[in-house]
Design an enzyme around this catalytic site. Structure first.
Site, short mmCIF file in Angstrom:
data_model
loop_
_atom_site.label_atom_id
_atom_site.label_comp_id
_atom_site.label_asym_id
_atom_site.label_seq_id
_atom_site.Cartn_x
_atom_site.Cartn_y
_atom_site.Cartn_z
N LYS A 161 1.59 -24.79 9.69
CA LYS A 161 2.08 -24.57 11.06
C LYS A 161 1.96 -25.81 11.95
CE LYS A 161 1.00 -19.64 11.19
NZ LYS A 161 0.43 -18.53 11.96
N HIS B 77 -19.20 -24.37 19.86
CA HIS B 77 -18.94 -24.11 21.28
C HIS B 77 -18.00 -25.13 21.91
CE1 HIS B 77 -19.50 -22.65 25.28
NE2 HIS B 77 -20.18 -23.70 25.68
N LYS C 7 -15.43 -26.50 20.82
CA LYS C 7 -14.00 -26.17 20.61
C LYS C 7 -13.54 -25.10 21.59
CE LYS C 7 -12.54 -25.72 16.27
NZ LYS C 7 -12.68 -25.35 14.83
N SER D 39 2.81 -12.91 0.50
CA SER D 39 3.34 -12.72 1.86
C SER D 39 4.18 -11.45 1.95
CB SER D 39 4.22 -13.92 2.24
OG SER D 39 4.94 -13.63 3.42
N ALA E 177 -11.80 -20.25 18.04
CA ALA E 177 -11.10 -21.27 18.82
C ALA E 177 -10.25 -22.14 17.91
CB ALA E 177 -12.11 -22.12 19.60
P1 ATR Z 1 -6.95 -20.20 12.20
O1 ATR Z 1 -5.75 -21.10 12.18
O2 ATR Z 1 -6.80 -18.94 11.40
O3 ATR Z 1 -7.45 -19.93 13.58
P2 ATR Z 1 -8.96 -22.19 11.88
O4 ATR Z 1 -8.19 -23.07 12.80
O5 ATR Z 1 -9.56 -22.74 10.63
O6 ATR Z 1 -8.07 -20.99 11.39
O7 ATR Z 1 -10.09 -21.45 12.75
C1 ATR Z 1 -10.99 -20.55 12.20
C2 ATR Z 1 -11.86 -20.01 13.32
O8 ATR Z 1 -12.76 -19.04 12.77
C3 ATR Z 1 -12.73 -21.06 13.99
O9 ATR Z 1 -12.87 -20.70 15.35
C4 ATR Z 1 -14.06 -20.90 13.24
O10 ATR Z 1 -15.18 -21.34 13.97
P3 ATR Z 1 -15.57 -22.92 14.00
O11 ATR Z 1 -14.66 -23.55 14.99
O12 ATR Z 1 -16.98 -22.95 14.41
O13 ATR Z 1 -15.35 -23.41 12.58
C5 ATR Z 1 -14.10 -19.42 13.09
N1 ATR Z 1 -14.98 -18.96 11.99
C6 ATR Z 1 -14.76 -19.08 10.65
N2 ATR Z 1 -15.75 -18.49 9.95
C7 ATR Z 1 -16.63 -17.99 10.85
C8 ATR Z 1 -17.86 -17.26 10.77
N3 ATR Z 1 -18.39 -16.94 9.59
N4 ATR Z 1 -18.46 -16.91 11.93
C9 ATR Z 1 -17.93 -17.23 13.14
N5 ATR Z 1 -16.77 -17.91 13.28
C10 ATR Z 1 -16.12 -18.28 12.16
#
Ligand code: ATR
Length: 273
Positions: free
Chosen positions: A65, A153, A155, A14, A127
């Protein structure tokens, strides 16, 4: 001396101690800022112990969080909207106040890059928690439209429905997206695996602004891809990291540190410049 720290897992890399130490020096505040990496099921206890032992405030990062949201005594309106807490302050009355400075940090960084948000058409990719934290502060800037696209979608649809009262926000699938957009914000974690969100290259044009909430010593996969397709203004999440920290510091200390010099020193520390 007043004690602050960041809780996360993993948290060893960090940059928050570096940033807050520079803020404290700059504003002549006497404080120390450290790191804590409790096991995932021991966060609640670690948080309690920190404040029992005189801690004044903390930052909370992945994966704590959402849990922090449930552990504080009261929530700021923006934390309530975000459904997550990244900043906790022990008030003079002994109340643990949960706040969320991520979205404000994003907006401050976009503005510092000269990006106009009012009347702009914004595409938000993802999302998850990062997207949720960004929505209210972005909508407060009065864009003409904010489109959320997500691999899953449903979400995106849920998020759009949840924030609909704050402004013109809709959900579309990646296939449905039609330009032009003024700004694309990548909140997905795809770059972490070196992957790309499935965005059509035709949506990228020379006047578009591209923001990736991720950052690294070199361009993220998404920024490289956008540059290849003609984007001239690209920004990574390093500025957002510094701006959300400045907002947290202001919540704790009542004094707002400057961010420009600190961002420059952080880039030097990371070997970016
Ligand atoms: P964060 O708290 O960083 O937002 P998260 O809540 O795990 O982490 O969300 C990750 C986001 O990245 C989600 O929207 C995820 O899509 P899904 O809801 O379909 O899982 C998206 N994501 C992760 N890897 C991806 C990829 N290779 N292509 C497109 N979207 C991705």
């Amino acid at each position: 001396m007043d004690r602050y720290l960041v809780f996360g897992h993993p948290v060893r890399h960090s940059k928050s101690p570096f940033i807050h130490t520079l803020f404290a020096r700059q504003t002549q505040q006497e404080l120390e800022y450290g790191l804590a990496e409790p096991d995932v099921d021991e966060f609640a206890q670690a948080l309690r112990t920190f404040f029992d032992q005189g801690g004044k405030g903390c930052n909370v990062t992945v994966p704590f969080k959402e849990q922090a949201f449930t552990l504080v005594d009261c929530l700021s309106p923006r934390a309530k909207r975000a459904g997550a807490v990244n900043t906790i302050k022990l008030t003079d009355d002994g109340v643990l106040l949960g706040d969320n400075t991520d979205g404000a940090g994003l907006v401050a960084d976009l503005k510092s890059h000269g990006v106009t948000l009012a009347d702009s058409r914004i595409l938000l990719l993802g999302a998850g928690g990062a997207a949720r934290g960004a929505l209210a502060p972005l909508l407060a800037e009065l864009p003409s439209e904010l489109v959320i696209a997500n691999r899953t979608h449903t979400k995106a649809q849920q998020l759009a429905a949840e924030f609909h009262d704050l402004g013109p926000v809709i959900a579309q699938t990646y296939e449905q997206l039609a330009g032009p957009f003024d700004l694309v914000i990548n909140s997905t974690s795809a770059s972490l695996q070196g992957e790309l969100p499935p965005l059509a290259p035709a949506l990228i044009h020379t006047d578009i602004a591209i923001y990736d909430m991720m950052y690294g010593a070199s361009d993220t996969a998404f920024i490289s891809w956008a540059k290849q397709h003609g984007a001239r203004q690209t920004m990574d999440g390093l500025g957002m990291l510094v701006e959300q920290a400045a907002e947290a510091f202001t919540v704790w200390r009542g004094i707002r540190p400057g961010t420009k010099q600190v961002l420059r020193e952080l880039k030097r520390n990371l070997g970016v410049i």
